[in-house]
Design an enzyme around this catalytic site. Structure first.
Site, PDB file in Angstrom:
ATOM      1  N   LYS A  13      10.691 -10.569  -8.676  1.00 53.44           N
ATOM      2  CA  LYS A  13      12.049 -11.119  -8.795  1.00 53.44           C
ATOM      3  C   LYS A  13      12.009 -12.654  -8.780  1.00 53.44           C
ATOM      4  O   LYS A  13      12.628 -13.295  -9.622  1.00 53.44           O
ATOM      5  CB  LYS A  13      12.927 -10.622  -7.641  1.00 53.44           C
ATOM      6  CG  LYS A  13      13.042  -9.099  -7.555  1.00 53.44           C
ATOM      7  CD  LYS A  13      13.945  -8.669  -6.426  1.00 53.44           C
ATOM      8  CE  LYS A  13      13.430  -8.980  -5.029  1.00 53.44           C
ATOM      9  NZ  LYS A  13      12.165  -8.288  -4.663  1.00 53.44           N
ATOM     10  N   ARG A  88      21.044  -5.676  -0.839  1.00 53.96           N
ATOM     11  CA  ARG A  88      19.900  -4.813  -0.501  1.00 53.96           C
ATOM     12  C   ARG A  88      20.349  -3.412  -0.143  1.00 53.96           C
ATOM     13  O   ARG A  88      19.521  -2.547   0.095  1.00 53.96           O
ATOM     14  CB  ARG A  88      19.194  -5.336   0.739  1.00 53.96           C
ATOM     15  CG  ARG A  88      18.557  -6.616   0.565  1.00 53.96           C
ATOM     16  CD  ARG A  88      17.075  -6.443   0.553  1.00 53.96           C
ATOM     17  NE  ARG A  88      16.538  -7.740   0.275  1.00 53.96           N
ATOM     18  CZ  ARG A  88      15.278  -7.979   0.053  1.00 53.96           C
ATOM     19  NH1 ARG A  88      14.418  -7.006   0.096  1.00 53.96           N
ATOM     20  NH2 ARG A  88      14.871  -9.168  -0.211  1.00 53.96           N
ATOM     21  N   ARG A 127      -0.258 -12.935  -2.893  1.00 51.81           N
ATOM     22  CA  ARG A 127       0.654 -14.057  -3.181  1.00 51.81           C
ATOM     23  C   ARG A 127       0.338 -15.251  -2.273  1.00 51.81           C
ATOM     24  O   ARG A 127       0.035 -15.089  -1.106  1.00 51.81           O
ATOM     25  CB  ARG A 127       2.098 -13.611  -2.939  1.00 51.81           C
ATOM     26  CG  ARG A 127       3.081 -14.784  -3.002  1.00 51.81           C
ATOM     27  CD  ARG A 127       4.507 -14.367  -3.095  1.00 51.81           C
ATOM     28  NE  ARG A 127       4.917 -13.517  -1.996  1.00 51.81           N
ATOM     29  CZ  ARG A 127       6.100 -12.902  -1.951  1.00 51.81           C
ATOM     30  NH1 ARG A 127       6.947 -13.032  -2.946  1.00 51.81           N
ATOM     31  NH2 ARG A 127       6.409 -12.143  -0.925  1.00 51.81           N
ATOM     32  N   ARG A 160       2.638 -15.815   2.926  1.00 48.45           N
ATOM     33  CA  ARG A 160       3.871 -15.623   3.667  1.00 48.45           C
ATOM     34  C   ARG A 160       3.605 -14.724   4.871  1.00 48.45           C
ATOM     35  O   ARG A 160       2.819 -13.788   4.774  1.00 48.45           O
ATOM     36  CB  ARG A 160       4.920 -14.976   2.740  1.00 48.45           C
ATOM     37  CG  ARG A 160       6.210 -15.762   2.680  1.00 48.45           C
ATOM     38  CD  ARG A 160       7.074 -15.289   1.565  1.00 48.45           C
ATOM     39  NE  ARG A 160       7.687 -13.990   1.839  1.00 48.45           N
ATOM     40  CZ  ARG A 160       8.572 -13.403   1.041  1.00 48.45           C
ATOM     41  NH1 ARG A 160       8.931 -14.003  -0.075  1.00 48.45           N
ATOM     42  NH2 ARG A 160       9.090 -12.234   1.338  1.00 48.45           N
ATOM     43  N   ARG A 171       8.105  -2.850   4.500  1.00 46.59           N
ATOM     44  CA  ARG A 171       9.114  -3.361   3.553  1.00 46.59           C
ATOM     45  C   ARG A 171       9.314  -2.362   2.419  1.00 46.59           C
ATOM     46  O   ARG A 171      10.439  -2.096   2.006  1.00 46.59           O
ATOM     47  CB  ARG A 171       8.685  -4.719   2.996  1.00 46.59           C
ATOM     48  CG  ARG A 171       8.862  -5.845   4.000  1.00 46.59           C
ATOM     49  CD  ARG A 171       8.021  -7.057   3.659  1.00 46.59           C
ATOM     50  NE  ARG A 171       8.401  -7.708   2.426  1.00 46.59           N
ATOM     51  CZ  ARG A 171       7.634  -8.586   1.794  1.00 46.59           C
ATOM     52  NH1 ARG A 171       6.447  -8.919   2.280  1.00 46.59           N
ATOM     53  NH2 ARG A 171       8.046  -9.143   0.681  1.00 46.59           N
TER      54      ARG A 171
HETATM   55  P1  AP5 Z   1       7.326 -12.444  -6.563  1.00 45.01           P
HETATM   56  O1  AP5 Z   1       7.985 -12.927  -7.813  1.00 45.01           O
HETATM   57  O2  AP5 Z   1       7.142 -13.446  -5.472  1.00 45.01           O
HETATM   58  O3  AP5 Z   1       7.992 -11.090  -6.030  1.00 45.01           O
HETATM   59  P2  AP5 Z   1       9.413 -10.795  -5.412  1.00 45.01           P
HETATM   60  O4  AP5 Z   1       9.946  -9.588  -6.061  1.00 45.01           O
HETATM   61  O5  AP5 Z   1      10.271 -12.035  -5.457  1.00 45.01           O
HETATM   62  O6  AP5 Z   1       8.957 -10.428  -3.932  1.00 45.01           O
HETATM   63  P3  AP5 Z   1       9.515 -10.861  -2.532  1.00 45.01           P
HETATM   64  O7  AP5 Z   1       8.431 -10.592  -1.528  1.00 45.01           O
HETATM   65  O8  AP5 Z   1      10.036 -12.255  -2.534  1.00 45.01           O
HETATM   66  O9  AP5 Z   1      10.643  -9.826  -2.355  1.00 45.01           O
HETATM   67  P4  AP5 Z   1      11.310  -9.411  -1.087  1.00 45.01           P
HETATM   68  O10 AP5 Z   1      12.533  -8.812  -1.637  1.00 45.01           O
HETATM   69  O11 AP5 Z   1      10.524  -8.570  -0.168  1.00 45.01           O
HETATM   70  O12 AP5 Z   1      11.474 -10.788  -0.277  1.00 45.01           O
HETATM   71  P5  AP5 Z   1      12.715 -11.675   0.121  1.00 45.01           P
HETATM   72  O13 AP5 Z   1      12.243 -13.052   0.290  1.00 45.01           O
HETATM   73  O14 AP5 Z   1      13.889 -11.406  -0.729  1.00 45.01           O
HETATM   74  O15 AP5 Z   1       5.884 -11.863  -6.981  1.00 45.01           O
HETATM   75  C1  AP5 Z   1       4.971 -11.394  -6.009  1.00 45.01           C
HETATM   76  C2  AP5 Z   1       3.542 -11.797  -6.401  1.00 45.01           C
HETATM   77  O16 AP5 Z   1       3.158 -11.122  -7.611  1.00 45.01           O
HETATM   78  C3  AP5 Z   1       3.385 -13.302  -6.711  1.00 45.01           C
HETATM   79  O17 AP5 Z   1       2.165 -13.736  -6.197  1.00 45.01           O
HETATM   80  C4  AP5 Z   1       3.389 -13.403  -8.241  1.00 45.01           C
HETATM   81  O18 AP5 Z   1       2.570 -14.446  -8.697  1.00 45.01           O
HETATM   82  C5  AP5 Z   1       2.841 -12.033  -8.659  1.00 45.01           C
HETATM   83  N1  AP5 Z   1       3.498 -11.514  -9.870  1.00 45.01           N
HETATM   84  C6  AP5 Z   1       4.836 -11.580 -10.161  1.00 45.01           C
HETATM   85  N2  AP5 Z   1       5.084 -10.982 -11.335  1.00 45.01           N
HETATM   86  C7  AP5 Z   1       3.885 -10.497 -11.778  1.00 45.01           C
HETATM   87  C8  AP5 Z   1       3.486  -9.790 -12.953  1.00 45.01           C
HETATM   88  N3  AP5 Z   1       4.374  -9.443 -13.902  1.00 45.01           N
HETATM   89  N4  AP5 Z   1       2.174  -9.460 -13.093  1.00 45.01           N
HETATM   90  C9  AP5 Z   1       1.262  -9.826 -12.136  1.00 45.01           C
HETATM   91  N5  AP5 Z   1       1.591 -10.516 -11.022  1.00 45.01           N
HETATM   92  C10 AP5 Z   1       2.881 -10.851 -10.839  1.00 45.01           C
HETATM   93  O19 AP5 Z   1      13.080 -11.042   1.564  1.00 45.01           O
HETATM   94  C11 AP5 Z   1      12.222 -11.216   2.667  1.00 45.01           C
HETATM   95  C12 AP5 Z   1      12.836 -10.617   3.917  1.00 45.01           C
HETATM   96  O20 AP5 Z   1      14.099 -11.256   4.207  1.00 45.01           O
HETATM   97  C13 AP5 Z   1      13.194  -9.125   3.834  1.00 45.01           C
HETATM   98  O21 AP5 Z   1      12.086  -8.305   4.140  1.00 45.01           O
HETATM   99  C14 AP5 Z   1      14.317  -9.016   4.877  1.00 45.01           C
HETATM  100  O22 AP5 Z   1      13.796  -9.003   6.178  1.00 45.01           O
HETATM  101  C15 AP5 Z   1      15.061 -10.330   4.695  1.00 45.01           C
HETATM  102  N6  AP5 Z   1      16.161 -10.229   3.734  1.00 45.01           N
HETATM  103  C16 AP5 Z   1      16.258 -10.870   2.530  1.00 45.01           C
HETATM  104  N7  AP5 Z   1      17.397 -10.567   1.905  1.00 45.01           N
HETATM  105  C17 AP5 Z   1      18.050  -9.676   2.723  1.00 45.01           C
HETATM  106  C18 AP5 Z   1      19.278  -8.957   2.615  1.00 45.01           C
HETATM  107  N8  AP5 Z   1      20.070  -9.105   1.544  1.00 45.01           N
HETATM  108  N9  AP5 Z   1      19.601  -8.128   3.631  1.00 45.01           N
HETATM  109  C19 AP5 Z   1      18.821  -7.966   4.713  1.00 45.01           C
HETATM  110  N10 AP5 Z   1      17.643  -8.621   4.868  1.00 45.01           N
HETATM  111  C20 AP5 Z   1      17.253  -9.463   3.892  1.00 45.01           C
END
Ligand code: AP5
Ligand code: ZN
Length: 207
Positions: A13, A88, A127, A160, A171
């Site tokens: 994402k 979410r 990552r 991270r 997760r």
């Molecule tokens: P990346 O693009 O970083 O993936 P992502 O989908 O953004 O993953 P996140 O870990 O950021 O998602 P998340 O939803 O768990 O985290 P968030 O910060 O929102 O890609 C990942 C890796 O793969 C990178 O190294 C990239 O280079 C590689 N890659 C990407 N695309 C690729 C491809 N096509 N091919 C090969 N490699 C690729 O949330 C974190 C925490 O915050 C949650 O666990 C929760 O505790 C809290 N939180 C956040 N939002 C909420 C909410 N709305 N409600 C409750 N808690 C929340």
């Protein structure tokens, strides 16, 4: 235009968001990034949120809905934004829908980045993020030119805190059912678009 990016942790994402944002020229609103920043700044909200984030659990709705709504009220979101990590769950989706309606707006499109679960662990544990500018890398799929150094600012690259194997497992477990409920919700709203996020980054950029 208001766009929501949906996908399991590691689906890409954040990676896709950078491309879409430049294309549509709308601000990027990442709930996860806002929560991490609040935790780094040791605000009251940040310290509570961190307790959940390091375990891979969802932060309570009242906190995430509040922080996201506040951000959406900023002037730069007047003409739309790109939401990543929100909603979410259905309670958050409904809160977002109500908020948009109250401001005579709507979610125009929901992009679901669909990726086979087997790929996600490797993507997340590999990552690396720049401590200084936040640029994202992957040790295999998007490696920096010099190991552990950012190409853009020479900052140090780190993993991270929630990208260790045990937390990633949690997760994924927590988010699997929720993501299915959300895609069904937006399918019935008529705004869902699915992209195949299993392709490489370069292929995805072209699609
Ligand atoms: P990346 O693009 O970083 O993936 P992502 O989908 O953004 O993953 P996140 O870990 O950021 O998602 P998340 O939803 O768990 O985290 P968030 O910060 O929102 O890609 C990942 C890796 O793969 C990178 O190294 C990239 O280079 C590689 N890659 C990407 N695309 C690729 C491809 N096509 N091919 C090969 N490699 C690729 O949330 C974190 C925490 O915050 C949650 O666990 C929760 O505790 C809290 N939180 C956040 N939002 C909420 C909410 N709305 N409600 C409750 N808690 C929340
Ligand atoms: Zn950097």
């Amino acid at each position: 235009m208001n766009v929501v990016l949906l996908g399991l942790p590691g689906a890409g994402k954040g990676t896709q968001a950078k491309i879409i944002m430049e294309h549509l020229r709308i601000p990027y609103v990442s709930t996860g990034e806002m929560l991490r920043q609040a935790a780094d700044n040791r605000t009251e909200l940040g310290l509570v949120a961190k307790k959940y984030m390091i375990k891979g659990e969802l932060v309570p709705d009242e906190l995430t809905i509040g922080i996201t709504k506040n951000r959406l009220l900023n002037a730069d979101c007047a003409n739309g934004c790109l939401l990543d990590g929100f909603p979410r769950n259905i309670a958050q989706a409904q809160a977002l829908k109500d908020f948009m309606q109250a401001h005579c707006k709507k979610i125009d499109v929901v992009i679901y980045v669909d990726v086979k679960e087997a790929l996600l662990m490797e993507r997340l544990t590999g990552r690396r993020t720049c401590e200084q500018c936040g640029a994202a890398y992957h040790v295999v799929y998007q490696p920096p030119r010099i190991v552990s150094r950012c190409d853009q600012c020479d900052g140090n690259l780190k993993r991270r805190e929630d990208d260790n194997e045990a937390t990633v497992q949690e997760r994924l477990r927590i988010n699997k059912d929720l993501i299915m409920q959300l895609t069904a919700f937006y399918q019935s709203e008529g705004s869902l678009r699915v992209i195949d996020g299993s392709q490489g980054i370069e292929q995805l950029m072209r699609s």
